[in-house]
Design a protein around this motif. Structure first.
Motif, PDB file in Angstrom:
ATOM      1  N   PHE A   1      -9.673 -13.330 -10.028  1.00 57.16           N
ATOM      2  CA  PHE A   1      -8.685 -12.322 -10.441  1.00 57.16           C
ATOM      3  C   PHE A   1      -7.556 -13.010 -11.206  1.00 57.16           C
ATOM      4  O   PHE A   1      -7.336 -14.213 -11.052  1.00 57.16           O
ATOM      5  CB  PHE A   1      -8.118 -11.618  -9.208  1.00 57.16           C
ATOM      6  N   ASP A   2      -6.834 -12.212 -11.978  1.00 64.91           N
ATOM      7  CA  ASP A   2      -5.702 -12.766 -12.720  1.00 64.91           C
ATOM      8  C   ASP A   2      -4.538 -13.103 -11.798  1.00 64.91           C
ATOM      9  O   ASP A   2      -3.769 -14.019 -12.068  1.00 64.91           O
ATOM     10  CB  ASP A   2      -5.197 -11.747 -13.755  1.00 64.91           C
ATOM     11  N   SER A   3      -4.366 -12.312 -10.750  1.00 67.12           N
ATOM     12  CA  SER A   3      -3.194 -12.504  -9.897  1.00 67.12           C
ATOM     13  C   SER A   3      -3.557 -12.190  -8.452  1.00 67.12           C
ATOM     14  O   SER A   3      -4.537 -11.492  -8.179  1.00 67.12           O
ATOM     15  CB  SER A   3      -2.069 -11.565 -10.334  1.00 67.12           C
ATOM     16  N   THR A   4      -2.733 -12.706  -7.552  1.00 66.18           N
ATOM     17  CA  THR A   4      -2.864 -12.390  -6.125  1.00 66.18           C
ATOM     18  C   THR A   4      -2.787 -10.885  -5.920  1.00 66.18           C
ATOM     19  O   THR A   4      -3.551 -10.314  -5.133  1.00 66.18           O
ATOM     20  CB  THR A   4      -1.708 -13.066  -5.358  1.00 66.18           C
ATOM     21  N   GLU A   5      -1.859 -10.255  -6.610  1.00 65.72           N
ATOM     22  CA  GLU A   5      -1.660  -8.819  -6.432  1.00 65.72           C
ATOM     23  C   GLU A   5      -2.944  -8.046  -6.760  1.00 65.72           C
ATOM     24  O   GLU A   5      -3.340  -7.151  -6.019  1.00 65.72           O
ATOM     25  CB  GLU A   5      -0.516  -8.345  -7.321  1.00 65.72           C
ATOM     26  N   ASP A   6      -3.571  -8.393  -7.870  1.00 64.32           N
ATOM     27  CA  ASP A   6      -4.822  -7.714  -8.226  1.00 64.32           C
ATOM     28  C   ASP A   6      -5.878  -7.909  -7.139  1.00 64.32           C
ATOM     29  O   ASP A   6      -6.574  -6.967  -6.750  1.00 64.32           O
ATOM     30  CB  ASP A   6      -5.371  -8.259  -9.554  1.00 64.32           C
ATOM     31  N   ALA A   7      -5.994  -9.145  -6.667  1.00 64.37           N
ATOM     32  CA  ALA A   7      -7.010  -9.424  -5.645  1.00 64.37           C
ATOM     33  C   ALA A   7      -6.732  -8.604  -4.388  1.00 64.37           C
ATOM     34  O   ALA A   7      -7.630  -7.953  -3.842  1.00 64.37           O
ATOM     35  CB  ALA A   7      -7.031 -10.920  -5.327  1.00 64.37           C
ATOM     36  N   VAL A   8      -5.476  -8.608  -3.947  1.00 67.11           N
ATOM     37  CA  VAL A   8      -5.136  -7.883  -2.711  1.00 67.11           C
ATOM     38  C   VAL A   8      -5.309  -6.381  -2.910  1.00 67.11           C
ATOM     39  O   VAL A   8      -5.826  -5.684  -2.018  1.00 67.11           O
ATOM     40  CB  VAL A   8      -3.703  -8.224  -2.248  1.00 67.11           C
ATOM     41  N   ASN A   9      -4.920  -5.875  -4.071  1.00 72.25           N
ATOM     42  CA  ASN A   9      -5.087  -4.436  -4.289  1.00 72.25           C
ATOM     43  C   ASN A   9      -6.549  -4.026  -4.303  1.00 72.25           C
ATOM     44  O   ASN A   9      -6.901  -2.934  -3.847  1.00 72.25           O
ATOM     45  CB  ASN A   9      -4.383  -4.002  -5.578  1.00 72.25           C
TER      46      ASN A   9
ATOM     47  N   CYS B   1       0.629 -12.953   9.595  1.00 76.96           N
ATOM     48  CA  CYS B   1      -0.242 -11.800   9.428  1.00 76.96           C
ATOM     49  C   CYS B   1       0.650 -10.575   9.276  1.00 76.96           C
ATOM     50  O   CYS B   1       1.544 -10.352  10.086  1.00 76.96           O
ATOM     51  CB  CYS B   1      -1.159 -11.672  10.645  1.00 76.96           C
ATOM     52  N   VAL B   2       0.426  -9.816   8.203  1.00 75.37           N
ATOM     53  CA  VAL B   2       1.333  -8.710   7.862  1.00 75.37           C
ATOM     54  C   VAL B   2       0.518  -7.455   7.567  1.00 75.37           C
ATOM     55  O   VAL B   2      -0.690  -7.537   7.337  1.00 75.37           O
ATOM     56  CB  VAL B   2       2.196  -9.079   6.625  1.00 75.37           C
ATOM     57  N   PRO B   3       1.169  -6.290   7.564  1.00 74.41           N
ATOM     58  CA  PRO B   3       0.449  -5.101   7.103  1.00 74.41           C
ATOM     59  C   PRO B   3      -0.091  -5.386   5.705  1.00 74.41           C
ATOM     60  O   PRO B   3       0.601  -5.996   4.886  1.00 74.41           O
ATOM     61  CB  PRO B   3       1.533  -4.021   7.065  1.00 74.41           C
ATOM     62  N   ILE B   4      -1.293  -4.947   5.451  1.00 72.99           N
ATOM     63  CA  ILE B   4      -1.958  -5.412   4.232  1.00 72.99           C
ATOM     64  C   ILE B   4      -1.218  -4.992   2.957  1.00 72.99           C
ATOM     65  O   ILE B   4      -1.234  -5.706   1.957  1.00 72.99           O
ATOM     66  CB  ILE B   4      -3.455  -5.020   4.231  1.00 72.99           C
ATOM     67  N   SER B   5      -0.485  -3.875   3.015  1.00 71.89           N
ATOM     68  CA  SER B   5       0.296  -3.462   1.838  1.00 71.89           C
ATOM     69  C   SER B   5       1.353  -4.502   1.474  1.00 71.89           C
ATOM     70  O   SER B   5       1.860  -4.516   0.357  1.00 71.89           O
ATOM     71  CB  SER B   5       0.974  -2.116   2.092  1.00 71.89           C
ATOM     72  N   GLN B   6       1.724  -5.353   2.418  1.00 74.40           N
ATOM     73  CA  GLN B   6       2.764  -6.353   2.194  1.00 74.40           C
ATOM     74  C   GLN B   6       2.195  -7.728   1.848  1.00 74.40           C
ATOM     75  O   GLN B   6       2.943  -8.679   1.624  1.00 74.40           O
ATOM     76  CB  GLN B   6       3.642  -6.489   3.452  1.00 74.40           C
ATOM     77  N   LEU B   7       0.871  -7.818   1.843  1.00 73.53           N
ATOM     78  CA  LEU B   7       0.265  -9.150   1.767  1.00 73.53           C
ATOM     79  C   LEU B   7       0.480  -9.829   0.413  1.00 73.53           C
ATOM     80  O   LEU B   7       0.787 -11.024   0.351  1.00 73.53           O
ATOM     81  CB  LEU B   7      -1.233  -9.057   2.089  1.00 73.53           C
ATOM     82  N   ALA B   8       0.326  -9.068  -0.666  1.00 71.31           N
ATOM     83  CA  ALA B   8       0.500  -9.682  -1.984  1.00 71.31           C
ATOM     84  C   ALA B   8       1.907 -10.258  -2.088  1.00 71.31           C
ATOM     85  O   ALA B   8       2.105 -11.407  -2.508  1.00 71.31           O
ATOM     86  CB  ALA B   8       0.248  -8.649  -3.085  1.00 71.31           C
ATOM     87  N   ARG B   9       2.875  -9.463  -1.658  1.00 68.48           N
ATOM     88  CA  ARG B   9       4.260  -9.922  -1.697  1.00 68.48           C
ATOM     89  C   ARG B   9       4.458 -11.161  -0.827  1.00 68.48           C
ATOM     90  O   ARG B   9       5.105 -12.131  -1.236  1.00 68.48           O
ATOM     91  CB  ARG B   9       5.142  -8.779  -1.196  1.00 68.48           C
ATOM     92  N   ALA B  10       3.881 -11.132   0.389  1.00 70.93           N
ATOM     93  CA  ALA B  10       4.040 -12.273   1.302  1.00 70.93           C
ATOM     94  C   ALA B  10       3.456 -13.537   0.682  1.00 70.93           C
ATOM     95  O   ALA B  10       4.080 -14.607   0.713  1.00 70.93           O
ATOM     96  CB  ALA B  10       3.365 -11.969   2.635  1.00 70.93           C
ATOM     97  N   ILE B  11       2.282 -13.405   0.103  1.00 68.60           N
ATOM     98  CA  ILE B  11       1.634 -14.595  -0.475  1.00 68.60           C
ATOM     99  C   ILE B  11       2.402 -15.084  -1.697  1.00 68.60           C
ATOM    100  O   ILE B  11       2.601 -16.289  -1.890  1.00 68.60           O
ATOM    101  CB  ILE B  11       0.155 -14.294  -0.829  1.00 68.60           C
TER     102      ILE B  11
END
Ligand SMILES: Cc1cc2nc3c(=O)[nH]c(=O)nc-3n(C[C@H](O)[C@H](O)[C@H](O)COP(=O)(O)OP(=O)(O)OC[C@H]3O[C@@H](n4cnc5c(N)ncnc54)[C@H](O)[C@@H]3O)c2cc1C
Ligand SMILES: Cc1cc2nc3c(=O)[nH]c(=O)nc-3n(C[C@H](O)[C@H](O)[C@H](O)COP(=O)(O)OP(=O)(O)OC[C@H]3O[C@@H](n4cnc5c(N)ncnc54)[C@H](O)[C@@H]3O)c2cc1C
Lengths: 458, 458
Positions: free
Chosen positions: A224-232, A340-350
């Motif tokens: 993926f291009d970004s963590t955010e894309d992968a997590v989404n 470990c966080v709610p998955i909606s927060q994971l991209a931001r956390a990483i």
């Protein structure tokens, strides 16, 4: 000395299975992490529940600390005998006591390792799904509430331990749970001892839920291009109810070391590694649907595989990521975080974690069990740079605090041990003092793994 | 009187939301089961956690018993104020506090009912899967560790409660769990309060895991020659990993009353009712594979349906089985058993139960959540035949004991309340006294639902 007295009496029970040899003490005084060595005064190798009960009776009579030992792979100094005393090594309690294919469950002694169990199960068409990478003991995995790559589909030890036999601090032996699939009978003692890190009792038998070996498995890797894309892509896949058996994230830095060590071709980019279990039809369908989702979020460089060798190579690479990373930094050790966080927060956390690492003097690698919202960063400590350890620990603390700000937990699967103790009050508030009350009730002398999970003199 | 003093002080806090009206007391003195009415001294209707905390502070100051009340559908006299005191009715704490579609979780107050939550969720594409038939409150369901028809796929309350807010006996408020999907942080207090039947604390908020509404659902009913054939079909289906969302058993007698009350055509034979959730392709495949298995075990009279109306009619029939059975015996009440055994033992357990019923003077009907190894027999008590109650209770006791002989549990989902208390020592041995120790630690005055789960003066 009270510990000395306990050792004398234990020798009468265990003979040469109670040892004080330096090599044995040293071995049981080490951990996978950065903690200084703290050898116990003796190591006991019981063979039966009855012997474990005798150990506890003797040790409670002499106020002697007792620390259980599985395979010693825990990452927060869990099994270190910081107050001295007896290390109870469960290696010789390694029998698979019963496998019931019809009920898809089994009962094992705590020294059985995950791989030994799965080897034994091969012919039955069943397997035990929890997979923390390391070939840990089932007693240790139960006691840390372990999980790993497959939790997104099969749950953690919390979900797969059906019942326990436990030796209490005073030597009494109790059984928790049943062989029924569910029970509303009284307080959930099974859950209480699962994840207690040997501070409430010693586990001498474990009844585990098993699963059918999937008829078909397909796995894939994509960039993926970004963590955010992968997590989404992961969030959407979960929301669509596509049942993933594994879904792992590697950041760019981790992908680079994995590629270098494994020879598997990976782009210089964040990656997802996925696996589907089911029938031929359903895995093919799941794979197609996942592929569509991934594409929507810019996933590229897709490689699917349903060949066992290729799949094994992929997961071998993932499981070796920790060692591959350390190998890229010869002589160094690591600090592993476990937010470990709610998955909606994971991209931001990483992404925040990556920034913190980039702004710090230590190198760091991020990967994670992304379907659970759980990510690890492995922070590298160079023993020649004394400032590294402090920097890595400060980073790790900041990542834990961030997990709390995002309504998550300081540890998704590794546990508290000593390393996370300073953050317990922050995570749990008054509930931590309730944990202390429970500890005092079950272990009034504080002899079971003292100094872990709850306050030493709380 | 101390209770009188507590009522005076509570009135200052709650105004007319503290009532001693006879109708209110009577309503909260009844249960679904055969227990004699035992009204509390007052009923409180708190609106907030803060009010619940004040209630506990006042009641602990006056040694006044406190019994929580959800919707009162529990079946073992759980919510009866047998020592008098205050019934805390959670009806007015019925807010859905948060729904997070991205994370597939929500937080609710305990008075929200399962149906109210699912109505609210409809537009989100999510649902809450645990389904005990009765429209119970989520606080009550959490406190009994409830499950129902869908547990075979989605688990029980144990698996779906992620975290709690709990008011302790002394009025302190704690939080357990997090919004992360898993955590290894300290003792599993969430599991400890889940299933504690209000004896360890009052639950004031519940964080629940949600699921995606399945894209496709298909359901079927089919008949078998014998219980054994039906159960073996289920065992094989589970072993093949065919993911059933529901799989329910009706014996011949239950099928007859269900048919009579619902108008749905059923043969005079044991039946399985099944449901599959997934994509169009996967449910079709699952249905075909299940059909093959069922045929192998002599399943006949197959009717599939993917039409919502037909499916609703089927599950409506199943959910109304309890009432349909009572309707077939006007004026009678019932004793419901709740044995849960390893599934390999289920056919034997049900057949033995049938023999016991046939040899007794009371009519009995057997049905169950067969995928979990959980079966209920509804034993009919005619108020005009005083010997019936004793006979039904003796039968129920025998079925519980048999569950223990088969390594199962006396209650798969209903809980202990008062009805199952006499069997706790037999099921748990010394572990029951550990439960008593935990109770004394968290509720040293024994004011929280006294006389339930653990010994009154243990
Ligand atoms: C490379 C690597 C990768 C890892 N990946 C993961 C992962 O993906 N997921 C994960 O969850 N963990 C992971 N871990 C951490 C570790 O493998 C787990 O914590 C594992 O559960 C520890 O098991 P063990 O047998 O080594 O236990 P030990 O380290 O020996 O003991 C762990 C704790 O359990 C207690 N204990 C052990 N046996 C008993 C018993 N019989 N009764 C009571 N208490 C007992 C000990 O006292 C100690 O407190 C990883 C570790 C490494 C080194
Ligand atoms: C027809 C019928 C069918 C049923 N089928 C099923 C089934 O399939 N599966 C199943 O599991 N059950 C079943 N039940 C039983 C019942 O519905 C469940 O036990 C349900 O969980 C009870 O919820 P409630 O809100 O009615 O709780 P209540 O009966 O009001 O209370 C139950 C217990 O929880 C405590 N409690 C309630 N709220 C709180 C709170 N906020 N904090 C702390 N403690 C609290 C009470 O003190 C009591 O001990 C059935 C009952 C009926 C009548």
């Amino acid at each position: 000395m009270t510990i000395a007295q306990a050792i004398t009496e234990l020798t009468q029970v265990l003979g040469d299975r109670l040892t004080t040899s330096k090599s044995d003490l040293d071995l049981h005084g080490q951990s996978e992490a950065y903690f200084p060595p703290t050898p116990p005064d003796a190591v006991a190798y019981p063979r039966s529940t009855e012997e474990v009960s005798q150990i506890m009776r003797i040790c409670s009579a002499h106020d002697c600390p007792v620390v259980a030992w599985g395979t010693g792979t825990s990452l927060e100094g869990h099994a270190l005998a910081i107050n001295g005393g007896i290390c109870v090594d469960f290696t010789k309690m390694d029998k698979i006591l019963r496998v019931s294919p019809e009920d898809m469950d089994c009962t094992v002694q705590p020294g059985v390792t995950r791989e030994a169990l799965n080897t034994d199960l091969r012919a039955t068409g069943l397997f035990f799904p929890v997979d923390p990478g390391a070939n840990a003991s089932l007693g240790g995995m139960t006691s840390t509430r372990a999980s790993g790559t497959t939790a997104v589909r099969y749950g953690t030890m919390r979900d797969n331990v059906m019942g326990l036999e436990v030796v209490l601090a005073d030597g009494r032996v109790i059984r928790t749970g049943t062989r029924a699939r569910k029970s509303s009978s009284g307080y959930d003692l099974t859950a209480l001892f699962t994840g207690a890190e040997g501070t409430l009792g010693l586990i001498t038998e474990i009844t585990l839920r098993l699963r059918g070996q999937p008829e078909a498995i397909s796995a894939a890797v994509c960039a993926f291009d970004s963590t955010e894309d992968a997590v989404n892509a992961v969030i959407t896949t979960i929301q669509m109810g596509i049942p993933m058996a594994r879904i792992e994230f590697l950041d760019k830095a981790s992908a680079a070391v994995c590629k270098a060590q494994s020879g598997i071709e990976l782009a210089e980019a964040p990656h997802l590694l996925v696996e589907f279990h089911g029938s031929e039809t359903s895995t093919a369908e799941d794979a197609t649907r996942f592929g569509e989702v991934a594409e929507e979020f810019g996933g590229t460089d897709f490689r699917w595989s349903s060949k066992p060798e290729e799949r094994s190579a992929l997961w071998e690479m993932r499981h070796r990521a920790y060692w591959s990373t350390l190998a890229a930094h010869p002589g160094c050790t690591g600090v592993t975080t476990d937010a470990c966080v709610p998955i909606s927060q994971l991209a931001r956390a990483i992404e925040d974690a990556r920034k913190l690492i980039d702004d710090s003097p230590v190198p760091g690698y991020i990967l994670g069990h992304v379907g659970d919202g759980n990510y690890h960063s492995l922070l590298i400590i160079d023993p020649n740079k004394p400032e590294d350890k402090a920097a890595a620990k400060a980073l790790a603390k900041r990542m834990s605090e961030q997990a709390l700000e995002l309504q998550g937990t300081i540890t998704g699967e590794h546990g508290i041990g000593m390393g996370k103790l300073p953050l317990m009050a922050e995570q749990h508030g008054d509930a931590w003092s309730v944990m202390g009350d429970l500890k005092r009730t079950l272990d009034p002398q504080n002899i079971l793994n003292p100094g872990k999970v709850v306050q030493q003199n709380g």
